[in-house]
Design an enzyme around this catalytic site. Structure first.
Site, short mmCIF file in Angstrom:
data_model
loop_
_atom_site.label_atom_id
_atom_site.label_comp_id
_atom_site.label_asym_id
_atom_site.label_seq_id
_atom_site.Cartn_x
_atom_site.Cartn_y
_atom_site.Cartn_z
N HIS A 33 0.85 -1.24 0.08
CA HIS A 33 0.21 0.18 0.01
C HIS A 33 0.95 1.18 0.18
O HIS A 33 2.18 1.16 -0.17
CB HIS A 33 -1.08 -0.07 1.43
N GLU A 34 0.28 2.36 0.09
CA GLU A 34 1.04 3.73 -0.06
C GLU A 34 2.30 3.62 1.11
O GLU A 34 3.21 4.34 1.19
CB GLU A 34 -0.07 4.74 0.13
N HIS A 36 4.01 1.15 2.05
CA HIS A 36 5.30 0.54 1.61
C HIS A 36 5.87 1.58 0.62
O HIS A 36 6.90 1.51 0.48
CB HIS A 36 4.85 -0.75 0.77
N GLN A 60 6.90 -15.49 12.17
CA GLN A 60 6.31 -14.42 13.02
C GLN A 60 4.89 -14.54 13.12
O GLN A 60 4.35 -13.44 13.86
CB GLN A 60 6.74 -12.94 12.21
N GLY A 146 8.83 0.79 8.23
CA GLY A 146 7.87 1.82 8.77
C GLY A 146 7.71 2.04 10.32
O GLY A 146 7.94 1.01 11.11
O1 PAF Z 1 7.04 -5.11 8.56
C1 PAF Z 1 6.72 -6.34 8.17
O2 PAF Z 1 6.22 -6.30 7.08
C2 PAF Z 1 7.69 -7.54 8.35
O3 PAF Z 1 7.44 -7.73 9.92
C3 PAF Z 1 9.10 -7.53 7.86
C4 PAF Z 1 9.75 -6.36 8.63
C5 PAF Z 1 9.00 -7.64 6.57
C6 PAF Z 1 9.62 -9.15 8.57
O4 PAF Z 1 8.88 -10.11 7.77
#
Ligand code: PAF
Length: 283
Positions: A33-34, A36, A60, A146
């Site tokens: 999205h914006e 990123h 995660q 971010g």
């Molecule tokens: O913020 C994210 O999208 C994820 O936690 C990351 C940093 C890409 C790690 O998988």
């Protein structure tokens, strides 16, 4: 844009880019999205070449979390990155990142504890582990994350410092301010889970956070402002509030009130969707 899915192809691709300048990495899980794209644009300003990784990192996600439901849209993401002038897309499979026999875990004490670390056990181990691997795989000069995931950024900085990672120095890890929708909601790939009604409710999160910060700035004590904030969010239609806390932005140590460097951190749930946000508390 060169798209690479195997480690064998990645090394020559990154070496070719590094031969003609500096390389920035923007690690993502896709569903861009914006927010990123703001990372990508900052990376382009800062380095000669930009690599973006798209990898939905299974380590995660907790057992009851949204790994399977997490939005995956590689073709669309790839088109967006192409337009932004990204040189390299690193999009490995889970088997490429965690092959048979994989056994290593990175756990960062202190900054991983509390806030999202309390509600999502193991989450930051998964983040630290994959980001360490991404740094070693891509070997960027600088990397961009971010600030919506403020605690994640603190964990990554601590991990990079502690493990003497290949990035030149910890200042090479850049945080980029949150990008918000017109009504203030922080952009997140998970906002896509919200129904129209839930999306309308979600705007209460930044709104009530700003109201709480105004009360703190006016001198109201945190021990009345924070429970009131939780109450307002529940009243607005959130189903639960995981936390509403004041922490120091650098080390995430709890703070009592609007001391310099303090931020307000909130996580709240609507239906199955967990939203997080953070804002500076100006004293
Ligand atoms: O913020 C994210 O999208 C994820 O936690 C990351 C940093 C890409 C790690 O998988």
């Amino acid at each position: 844009m060169h798209t690479v899915t195997t480690l064998a192809d990645l090394r020559p691709a990154t070496e070719a880019l590094r031969a003609s300048g500096t390389l920035a990495l923007v690690p993502t899980m896709g569903a861009l999205h914006e927010g990123h794209l703001a990372l990508v644009r900052e990376a382009r300003e800062a380095a000669d070449h930009v690599a973006v990784s798209i990898f939905v990192n299974p380590r995660q996600f907790g057992a009851n979390e949204d790994l399977d439901a997490y939005p995956r849209q590689l073709a669309l993401d790839s088109a967006l990155l192409e337009v932004e002038g990204v040189g390299l897309l690193w999009a490995p499979s889970p088997e490429e990142v965690y092959p048979q026999g994989y056994a290593t875990n990175i756990s960062v004490a202190g900054v991983s504890e509390g806030l999202c670390g309390a509600d999502r056990p193991g989450h930051f181990d998964g983040v630290a582990t994959v980001v360490c691997k991404l740094f070693n795989q891509v070997r960027p000069d600088i990397a961009f994350f971010g600030e919506k995931d403020w605690q994640q950024l603190a964990v990554i900085r601590r991990m990079a410092r502690d493990l003497d990672l290949t990035l030149p120095h910890v200042e090479a890890i850049h945080g980029v301010p949150i990008v918000r929708e017109a009504d203030g909601l922080a952009m997140s790939s998970r906002n896509a889970y919200l129904s129209a009604d839930q999306r309308a409710t979600a705007a209460a999160l930044p709104r009530e956070m700003r109201a709480a910060i105004a009360r703190l700035a006016a001198g109201d004590p945190a021990h009345s402002v924070l429970p009131a904030l939780t109450g307002e969010l529940l009243e607005a239609g959130f189903d639960s509030v995981d936390y509403a806390e004041l922490r120091h932005g650098d080390n995430l140590a709890p703070t009592a009130g609007a001391a310099p460097g303090t931020r307000l951190f909130v996580a709240a749930r609507i239906g199955g969707t967990r939203l997080i946000d953070n804002m500076p508390v100006v004293g």
